[in-house]
Write an enzyme that holds these catalytic residues in place. Structure first.
Site, PDB file in Angstrom:
ATOM      1  N   TYR A 199     -10.870 -65.446   3.669  1.00  0.00           N
ATOM      2  CA  TYR A 199     -11.959 -66.688   2.961  1.00  0.00           C
ATOM      3  C   TYR A 199     -12.202 -66.627   1.379  1.00  0.00           C
ATOM      4  CZ  TYR A 199     -16.806 -68.657   2.099  1.00  0.00           C
ATOM      5  OH  TYR A 199     -17.706 -69.337   1.648  1.00  0.00           O
TER       6      TYR A 199
ATOM      7  N   ASP B 205      -7.181 -62.975  -4.561  1.00  0.00           N
ATOM      8  CA  ASP B 205      -8.512 -63.239  -4.405  1.00  0.00           C
ATOM      9  C   ASP B 205      -8.938 -61.908  -4.186  1.00  0.00           C
ATOM     10  OD1 ASP B 205     -10.762 -65.166  -2.422  1.00  0.00           O
ATOM     11  OD2 ASP B 205     -11.324 -63.725  -3.845  1.00  0.00           O
TER      12      ASP B 205
ATOM     13  N   LYS C 287     -18.774 -60.523  -6.994  1.00  0.00           N
ATOM     14  CA  LYS C 287     -19.153 -59.282  -6.733  1.00  0.00           C
ATOM     15  C   LYS C 287     -19.689 -58.142  -7.429  1.00  0.00           C
ATOM     16  CE  LYS C 287     -17.640 -60.763  -1.948  1.00  0.00           C
ATOM     17  NZ  LYS C 287     -18.976 -61.107  -1.186  1.00  0.00           N
TER      18      LYS C 287
HETATM   19  P1  KE4 Z   1     -19.177 -66.398  -3.027  1.00  0.00           P
HETATM   20  O1  KE4 Z   1     -19.125 -68.122  -3.557  1.00  0.00           O
HETATM   21  O2  KE4 Z   1     -20.099 -66.173  -1.774  1.00  0.00           O
HETATM   22  O3  KE4 Z   1     -19.904 -65.675  -4.250  1.00  0.00           O
HETATM   23  O4  KE4 Z   1     -17.679 -65.797  -3.125  1.00  0.00           O
HETATM   24  C1  KE4 Z   1     -16.965 -66.360  -2.094  1.00  0.00           C
HETATM   25  C2  KE4 Z   1     -15.701 -65.470  -1.508  1.00  0.00           C
HETATM   26  C3  KE4 Z   1     -14.525 -65.571  -2.533  1.00  0.00           C
HETATM   27  N1  KE4 Z   1     -13.740 -64.738  -2.176  1.00  0.00           N
HETATM   28  C4  KE4 Z   1     -13.767 -63.695  -1.214  1.00  0.00           C
HETATM   29  C5  KE4 Z   1     -12.654 -62.736  -0.913  1.00  0.00           C
HETATM   30  C6  KE4 Z   1     -15.051 -63.465  -0.431  1.00  0.00           C
HETATM   31  O5  KE4 Z   1     -15.327 -62.421   0.203  1.00  0.00           O
HETATM   32  C7  KE4 Z   1     -16.119 -64.298  -0.922  1.00  0.00           C
HETATM   33  C8  KE4 Z   1     -17.568 -64.158  -0.313  1.00  0.00           C
HETATM   34  N2  KE4 Z   1     -17.516 -63.176   0.904  1.00  0.00           N
HETATM   35  C9  KE4 Z   1     -18.818 -63.609   1.812  1.00  0.00           C
HETATM   36  C10 KE4 Z   1     -18.624 -62.229   2.637  1.00  0.00           C
HETATM   37  N3  KE4 Z   1     -17.867 -62.297   3.733  1.00  0.00           N
HETATM   38  C11 KE4 Z   1     -20.119 -63.504   0.926  1.00  0.00           C
HETATM   39  C12 KE4 Z   1     -21.271 -63.721   2.029  1.00  0.00           C
HETATM   40  C13 KE4 Z   1     -21.609 -65.072   2.431  1.00  0.00           C
HETATM   41  O6  KE4 Z   1     -21.007 -66.130   2.573  1.00  0.00           O
HETATM   42  O7  KE4 Z   1     -22.882 -65.020   2.375  1.00  0.00           O
END
Ligand code: KE4
Length: 426
Positions: A143, A238, A266
């Site tokens: 993701y 990523d 993060k």
């Molecule tokens: P955000 O847009 O949620 O800040 O980041 C997206 C993203 C991009 N790349 C990786 C590897 C990520 O894990 C994420 C976001 N991770 C999720 C947890 N699996 C965030 C939790 C959520 O979607 O509420």
């Protein structure tokens, strides 16, 4: 008496779709009502009914120092008192940009954004603008945020173009994305044999954390590096989740692979809305205002968020920080595994730096398909039993877990004693 949590969830569903501002928070995968939290401190947070939990989610990774670390809170307070945002450059943005470039040799220039999704969408547009190509390769189960080009699932057959994994994503958009199997080197080689000169970029989580935790097989990342170099494609790591989570050099340092672009998030925001992307200077120079690839953001490099990030990155640079965090995380997974084994339960686990995966299966999964074969019902039973005892794991069998520097012996002992209670009567 109806719990305050339940009352809040009932009301929130009227005003917010699903009662949550991000789907994974809704407990849909594990069942039951989501928990509304009011306060966090160190390894703990408290819900709307005042119940405390040991937190192994850490807001999905940012809280490597635990909740409300005094140095981070102080930095935020000081920055906020000087103004919340200027919409203009600040010295603090220069400071954190220099620090990221110093810590990551592959990053010669960096741009700050407000979320991992922004970082993911920007590196894809940048790679396409730099190469003049449209196709991208991603991996099933990884993701990268909710940009249209990345909300794509595997096509009907191997080596076919992707299909949208969300409504609202035009098939034409998804059609530029090829979705392969994580850790499948043969698949990568076949894709490059077929489309090599048309591939703008490969984007990969160097340690996958969005299909539970899946470690890269030996040579998987190295093969991606070689093939991208051979075909003039941009290799994008990523590291939104793995960045400063698995080590001070991130996953690229751990596995000694140099990507062309990196997405971060993060941890670098310390719990505030901040992410970043960066990499080779010749690619980054394509960005506006210098080059033709447009990218922008009202609150990009927000001074309060940058202050939280700088305070966090200062702490993680303390000698021994990651060794201690990694040992603690390994103790957690080893402890739970030993208890499950004692009670004859098919369970295994692994950790990489400050992140971990728990699996109700005989063997540690190495692919999306293997993760899907893990016993989800068993995880959900484990999740709720732990929750009842005040231990909060990610509300999904397909998410990684996180340990902070504030998780100590007391938290480990409590968690393992709860695991013993649960598995004894499994
Ligand atoms: P955000 O847009 O949620 O800040 O980041 C997206 C993203 C991009 N790349 C990786 C590897 C990520 O894990 C994420 C976001 N991770 C999720 C947890 N699996 C965030 C939790 C959520 O979607 O509420």
């Amino acid at each position: 008496m109806t719990s305050r949590n339940h009352q809040l969830f009932e009301q929130s569903q009227h005003y917010i779709p699903g009662g949550v501002n991000s789907p994974v928070r809704a407990f849909k995968s594990v069942g039951g009502d989501p928990i509304f939290f009011q306060r966090g401190e160190g390894a703990y947070f408290w819900d709307a009914d005042g119940k405390s939990y040991i937190d192994y989610v850490g807001s999905w990774g940012p809280l490597i120092l635990g909740h409300a670390h005094p140095d981070v809170v102080k930095a935020v307070q000081i920055a906020a008192q000087n103004g919340l945002t200027f919409g203009a450059p600040t010295e603090a943005e220069l400071e954190i940009a220099k620090l990221i470039c110093q810590l990551l040799p592959s990053v010669e220039q960096v741009r700050l954004v407000s979320s991992g999704t922004e970082a993911g969408m920007s590196v894809i547009r940048l790679a396409r603008g730099f190469t003049g190509r449209s196709k991208i390769i991603k991996f099933e189960g990884c993701y990268h945020g909710h940009d249209d080009s990345l909300l794509v699932k595997a096509g009907s057959g191997a080596l076919t173009f992707g299909n949208p994994s969300s409504a609202g994503v035009p098939a034409e958009t998804a059609g530029h994305t090829i979705v392969l199997d994580y850790n499948d080197i043969t698949g990568i080689e076949e894709a490059f044999n077929k489309w090599g000169q048309e591939v703008a970029a490969v984007i990969v989580e160097p340690v996958a954390g969005n299909m539970n935790l899946i470690a890269p097989k030996v040579d998987f990342l190295a093969r991606l590096r070689t093939l991208c170099t051979q075909h003039g494609s941009v290799l994008i790591f990523d590291e939104v989740m793995t960045g400063f989570r698995v080590g001070l050099g991130c996953a690229q340092g751990l596995y000694q692979i140099k990507p062309d672009l990196t997405a971060l998030g993060k941890v670098i925001g310390g719990g505030m809305p901040m992410a970043a992307f960066g990499g080779r200077r010749d690619i980054m120079q394509c960005l506006a205002p210098l080059g033709p690839v447009y990218q922008a953001g009202t609150l990009s490099g927000n001074p309060v968020a940058v202050a939280a990030g700088l305070a966090t990155l200062k702490q993680v640079q303390i000698p021994g920080f990651y060794e201690k965090l990694g040992n603690r995380t390994q103790q957690l997974v080893d402890g739970i595994t030993a208890i499950a084994k004692k009670h004859g339960i098919d369970f295994c686990a692994q950790s990489i730096g400050g992140m971990f995966g728990l699996y109700f299966s005989k063997d540690i999964p190495t692919s999306f398909a293997e993760v899907m074969r893990c016993d989800k019902a068993a995880f959900n039973r484990f999740f709720h039993a732990m929750l009842e005892e005040g231990v909060y794991f990610a509300p999904s069998a397909f998410e990684a877990g996180f340990v902070s520097s504030m998780h100590g012996d007391n938290e480990l002992d409590k968690t393992l004693s709860v695991a013993e209670k649960i598995f004894k009567s499994w």
